[in-house]
Scaffold this motif. Structure first.
Motif, PDB file in Angstrom:
ATOM      1  N   ALA A  91      11.551  30.392   4.592  1.00  0.00           N
ATOM      2  CA  ALA A  91      11.947  29.823   5.879  1.00  0.00           C
ATOM      3  C   ALA A  91      13.434  29.519   5.847  1.00  0.00           C
ATOM      4  O   ALA A  91      14.030  29.331   4.777  1.00  0.00           O
ATOM      5  N   SER A  92      14.035  29.488   7.020  1.00  0.00           N
ATOM      6  CA  SER A  92      15.450  29.148   7.110  1.00  0.00           C
ATOM      7  C   SER A  92      15.743  28.571   8.486  1.00  0.00           C
ATOM      8  O   SER A  92      14.945  28.706   9.425  1.00  0.00           O
ATOM      9  N   ALA A  93      16.887  27.928   8.587  1.00  0.00           N
ATOM     10  CA  ALA A  93      17.364  27.408   9.867  1.00  0.00           C
ATOM     11  C   ALA A  93      18.842  27.741   9.978  1.00  0.00           C
ATOM     12  O   ALA A  93      19.535  27.898   8.966  1.00  0.00           O
ATOM     13  N   ALA A  94      19.331  27.873  11.206  1.00  0.00           N
ATOM     14  CA  ALA A  94      20.735  28.239  11.397  1.00  0.00           C
ATOM     15  C   ALA A  94      21.256  27.665  12.707  1.00  0.00           C
ATOM     16  O   ALA A  94      20.506  27.426  13.652  1.00  0.00           O
ATOM     17  N   VAL A  95      22.562  27.472  12.747  1.00  0.00           N
ATOM     18  CA  VAL A  95      23.241  27.112  13.988  1.00  0.00           C
ATOM     19  C   VAL A  95      24.434  28.050  14.135  1.00  0.00           C
ATOM     20  O   VAL A  95      25.120  28.356  13.150  1.00  0.00           O
ATOM     21  N   ALA A  96      24.654  28.554  15.347  1.00  0.00           N
ATOM     22  CA  ALA A  96      25.748  29.488  15.607  1.00  0.00           C
ATOM     23  C   ALA A  96      26.534  29.016  16.817  1.00  0.00           C
ATOM     24  O   ALA A  96      25.983  28.399  17.738  1.00  0.00           O
ATOM     25  N   SER A  97      27.812  29.330  16.832  1.00  0.00           N
ATOM     26  CA  SER A  97      28.667  28.865  17.927  1.00  0.00           C
ATOM     27  C   SER A  97      28.341  29.565  19.238  1.00  0.00           C
ATOM     28  O   SER A  97      28.703  29.068  20.306  1.00  0.00           O
ATOM     29  N   SER A  98      27.666  30.717  19.185  1.00  0.00           N
ATOM     30  CA  SER A  98      27.168  31.373  20.386  1.00  0.00           C
ATOM     31  C   SER A  98      26.014  32.293  19.995  1.00  0.00           C
ATOM     32  O   SER A  98      25.819  32.587  18.818  1.00  0.00           O
ATOM     33  N   TYR A  99      25.251  32.752  20.987  1.00  0.00           N
ATOM     34  CA  TYR A  99      24.097  33.612  20.757  1.00  0.00           C
ATOM     35  C   TYR A  99      24.542  35.061  20.951  1.00  0.00           C
ATOM     36  O   TYR A  99      24.524  35.593  22.050  1.00  0.00           O
ATOM     37  N   LEU A 100      24.952  35.687  19.845  1.00  0.00           N
ATOM     38  CA  LEU A 100      25.418  37.069  19.888  1.00  0.00           C
ATOM     39  C   LEU A 100      24.248  37.995  19.567  1.00  0.00           C
ATOM     40  O   LEU A 100      23.611  37.876  18.521  1.00  0.00           O
ATOM     41  N   PHE A 101      23.957  38.936  20.485  1.00  0.00           N
ATOM     42  CA  PHE A 101      22.844  39.867  20.302  1.00  0.00           C
ATOM     43  C   PHE A 101      23.298  41.267  20.681  1.00  0.00           C
ATOM     44  O   PHE A 101      23.639  41.524  21.832  1.00  0.00           O
ATOM     45  N   ARG A 102      23.391  42.138  19.696  1.00  0.00           N
ATOM     46  CA  ARG A 102      23.754  43.534  19.928  1.00  0.00           C
ATOM     47  C   ARG A 102      25.055  43.670  20.713  1.00  0.00           C
ATOM     48  O   ARG A 102      25.160  44.421  21.680  1.00  0.00           O
ATOM     49  N   GLY A 103      26.037  42.879  20.283  1.00  0.00           N
ATOM     50  CA  GLY A 103      27.360  42.955  20.875  1.00  0.00           C
ATOM     51  C   GLY A 103      27.562  42.177  22.149  1.00  0.00           C
ATOM     52  O   GLY A 103      28.654  42.193  22.707  1.00  0.00           O
ATOM     53  N   VAL A 104      26.541  41.481  22.617  1.00  0.00           N
ATOM     54  CA  VAL A 104      26.614  40.740  23.883  1.00  0.00           C
ATOM     55  C   VAL A 104      26.388  39.255  23.620  1.00  0.00           C
ATOM     56  O   VAL A 104      25.454  38.874  22.906  1.00  0.00           O
TER      57      VAL A 104
END
Length: 228
Positions: free
Chosen positions: A32-45
């Motif tokens: 299991a893992s958890a993460a935080v990202a500054s934005s939701y980047l999906f396939r270049g978008v």
């Protein structure tokens, strides 16, 4: 969610449910893992229009087979998201192979709030550190294929991806099919350590009617492997 994930998705969900209900009955690995990202980047978008995203996953694997659930705070248009996936990965004749299926679910979206409403099957083949992955839309939307060529050079992870929608005439289609035509993006990620990474992402080629933002995205991601 695994970046590149052939057992059917329904079987994957069944395996996952059985493993969670009776973990002692399976000699499987649970991660299991958890993460935080500054934005939701999906396939270049950037699906979150700059908003931060929190995510987590649990994955069960045994003898090359795996199944899992990935959840996220979601994007601006569809809201919270969770994905169920399953597949098999291993070595075949010197090639690394990963095949499987996944379904995306958005509880607030009537068109994709149930299992199987919006799904893909995928295959990934790797050799000499370079991996080609193909994702094919089999349910939901108007149909599309997404290709990705990726590899690692030291601490850098590089990806060249292309979204190839069949059509985008229906305004009610999902994010991928809102593009009027193909677009190509390039991502370069610097993995500072096992937890912290920095990604630059840019749409480098798109149809004039593609409808994707070609601004450069910069994303900071901090992930934490979880242990019992």
């Amino acid at each position: 969610m695994r970046n590149f994930k052939m057992i059917p998705a329904a079987l994957a969900a069944s395996v996952l449910a059985s493993a969670v209900a009776a973990p002692s009955a399976l000699a499987a690995d649970v991660d299991a893992s958890a993460a935080v990202a500054s934005s939701y980047l999906f396939r270049g978008v950037d699906l979150g229009n700059g908003s931060a995203a929190v995510s987590g996953d649990i994955n069960i694997s045994e003898a090359g087979f795996y199944a899992g659930v990935w959840g996220s705070s979601g994007d601006d248009s569809l809201g919270a998201e969770y994905d169920v996936y399953g597949g098999w990965s291993g070595e075949v004749g010197g090639l690394s192979v990963d095949v499987g299926a996944l379904t995306y679910m958005y509880p607030k979206d009537p068109a994709s709030d149930s299992f199987g409403d919006f799904s893909e099957v995928y295959v990934s083949l790797g050799v000499a550190g370079v991996t080609l992955s193909i994702f094919d839309n089999v349910a939901g939307g108007n149909g599309y294929i997404y290709y990705a060529l990726s590899g690692d050079i030291g601490p850098w992870s590089l990806t060249l991806g292309m979204a190839d929608p069949d059509t985008a005439d229906d305004p009610a289609t999902t994010m991928i099919n809102e593009s009027a035509d193909d677009y190509v993006h390039f991502d370069a990620t610097y993995n500072y350590n096992d937890n912290l990474s920095f990604t630059l992402s840019k749409v480098v080629d798109d149809d004039e009617n593609a409808g994707v933002d070609d601004d450069t995205n910069f994303v900071v991601t901090y992930s934490i492997p979880l242990t019992k």
